[in-house]
Write an enzyme that holds these catalytic residues in place. Structure first.
Site: not given
Lengths: 503, 98
Positions: A80, A155, A179
């Site tokens: 990420k 997210s 997330s």
């Protein structure tokens, strides 16, 4: 082994160890897949083909030389974009960090590299991890591989979509209010938020320091355990890192046994008001757990109903403080205010933060600054911290009665891109089931538990365990995954529509 | 309580060093008022005797040995700077001229 990209990380690791496959083959297969489908999915902000293949070649050479290598050596991974990777762009999905090349690695990246795992690239996300759909990324949204017109969660929608679209066997996510888990639920994948302090936060661009936790995004419970074991454990560079061995997650995932285990259903998060298909799959999962020998118990956590409100005070407060470092002075974007000759540092700062931050980031920074401001502190931030205490007490009382708690992970399946973008409150409600775990610091996992009847899209089951007992997530998740796949005849991802490959 | 005017949003944005345009202020003020109304429900809980919780772990005084260890070089530290000069960060003026 004919189909590399549909193979689990555990099986890839075995095939690599047995020299049936090389890391270069495995890595190249995923790079080819990225080239073929990421135009449509947009899971990646940056792909590092050269670096990934160089790592793969080095691992193949070391294996050929007879070296004993770590279990996941040669298995590629996506990271990420909120995690610092030395030499690779890291933007956290924000314009304010466009072009930033970290001069250091996050501890978890150091561990991936030490384990010989090729890093395929950096995955898309809501800006600074603020959001539940990736639509708040400054670089455009990620699309859900199950239906490209829908959100992949957020997210960490880039990491979940990369894994769901077979662009990577494994990915790293971070979870501040859901997330990792909510994207897993809406993409039919597995995601774990470890106990707070279980994985080092050193090198994570902080959103809310008392809530953030990195963890694995995968397609199977065992794969998640293997990655969890690798990235977990004490790090002196993170003062909130737990100084104790990683819980026995891999052994628990392989064992997968729930006989005699007490499984709690939380009255306040039992699916009331959730989408019908999500509720139906949740009820079936409970029945299945009971069939496997678990005892289902109802417990009440009355303070959870105020969890969302407390979270949307604590998170913005911490975020407003953490994001103060983006001041246009030492790194990141710098723009001057229009029409001002020789602007001051303060004017440059304010103009840069207006130009560099997106709407959601501005909303939360302003909310947090307000909640912390003189005259409002007690009524907002102070009161939210007390609610946090009550939520932790609810968990403590519940875990006296049960070994794990379960909830539906998210209230709905993946919604359409654009549907909630201009309604922040509607977006925030996605996190209602996942937030309490972050507030209390307890671990949680989401595993796919079927498709909703009304739209054919994946739903997820969340399992929560007491702090530092992460192995229970895998014990229950492993058992349920095995039983569900026996019913389905195959993993859930086999039911996903085929993505068109372009070259 | 639980209401946030456009002027207050402008004031808080100034505190947070974000230069909002008029259009942004119009849009954000309405949304923030709604959000503040929602989060204000934390006050519905009677919690006078409840201690605040800032952190999930009961950790105190975590320290490291006070020893020199490797860190970024000057070149690395400056590599991402918007502007640098003579091995230092170059920043806009910090004082008013008058």
């Amino acid at each position: 082994m004919t189909d590399i990209i549909h193979t689990s990380a555990a099986d890839l690791a075995d095939a690599l160890a047995a020299k049936q496959l090389s890391s270069v083959e495995v890595t190249q297969a995923h790079l080819d897949r990225i080239a073929a489908v990421d135009g449509a999915v947009h899971a990646f902000l940056h792909v590092d083909a050269e670096g990934a293949l160089a790592t793969a070649r080095a691992i193949d050479d070391r294996r050929a030389a007879g070296e004993t290598l770590p279990a996941l050596a040669g298995v590629p991974i996506a990271v990420k974009d909120v995690v610092a990777t030395q030499g690779l762009p890291t933007t956290a999905g924000s314009k304010i960090l466009q072009g930033w090349i970290p001069p250091y690695d996050a501890t978890l990246v150091t561990r991936l590299k030490a384990a010989g795992m090729p890093i395929l690239g950096k995955t898309n996300m809501d800006e600074f991890a603020m959001g539940s759909s990736t639509e708040h990324s400054a670089y455009g949204p990620t699309h859900n591989p199950w239906d490209l017109e829908r959100i992949p969660g957020g997210s960490g929608g880039g990491s979940s979509a990369a894994v769901a679209a077979f662009e990577a066997p494994l990915a790293i996510g971070t979870d501040t209010g859901g997330s990792i888990r909510q994207p897993a639920a809406v993409t039919g994948t597995v995601g774990t938020k470890p106990t707070y302090g279980g994985v080092s936060r050193f090198g994570l661009i902080a959103l809310a320091s008392s809530l953030d936790q990195a963890g694995p995004c995968t397609r199977s419970v065992l794969d998640a355990a293997l990655l969890h074991e690798l990235i977990g454990g004490h790090d002196p560079m993170d003062s909130t890192s737990i100084d104790a061995p990683v819980p026995p997650v891999v052994e628990a995932a392989r064992r997968g046994d729930v006989k005699g285990l007490r499984v709690g259903v939380i009255t306040e998060v039992s699916g009331k008001g959730f989408q019908a298909g999500v509720r139906a799959r949740f009820t079936e999962s409970l029945d299945l757990l009971a069939e496997l020998g678990a005892e289902i118990v109802e417990v009440s956590c009355p303070s959870f109903e105020k969890g969302l409100a407390a979270y949307y005070l604590i998170l913005p407060s911490e975020a407003s403080s953490n994001l103060a470092k983006f001041d246009a002075m030492r790194y990141g974007l710098r723009v001057g205010p229009e029409g001002v000759v020789a602007p001051s540092a303060e004017q440059v700062m304010a103009a840069t933060r207006d130009a560099g931050f997106g709407d959601e980031v501005k909303r939360r920074i302003i909310l947090g600054t307000y909640a912390l401001s003189s005259g409002y502190y007690d009524a907002y931030y102070g009161q939210a911290q007390k609610v946090r205490t009550l939520i932790a007490r609810d968990f403590a009382a519940a875990f006296e009665q049960v070994d794990v708690l379960v909830t539906p992970t998210a209230p709905t399946t993946a919604f359409k891109l654009g549907e909630k973008l201009d309604d922040p409150m509607a977006m925030y409600l996605n996190d209602v089931a996942t937030i309490p775990a972050n507030l209390a610091g307890v671990p949680g996992i989401s595993i796919p538990n079927g498709l909703a009847d009304e739209d054919g899209l994946p739903s997820g089951l969340q399992i929560l365990a007491p702090a530092t007992r992460d192995e229970r997530l895998y014990q229950v998740g492993g058992a349920l995954e095995r039983a569900l796949e026996a019913q389905w005849g195959a993993p859930l991802w086999t039911k996903a529509p085929r993505l068109e490959e372009s070259r | 309580m639980s209401s946030l005017s456009r002027d207050e949003v402008a004031h808080v944005a100034m505190l947070a060093r974000i230069q909002l345009s008029d259009e942004e202020l119009d849009k954000l003020a309405g949304q923030l008022d709604q959000i503040v109304g929602y989060v204000g429900q934390v006050n519905e809980i009677a919690a006078d005797d409840v201690p605040p919780m800032s952190h999930p772990l009961p950790l105190v005084n975590v320290t490291r040995p006070d020893e020199v260890r490797p860190s970024l070089t000057q070149e690395q530290a400056l590599a991402n700077a918007p502007a640098s000069d003579l091995g230092r960060f170059e920043v806009p003026r910090i004082l008013d001229e008058d």
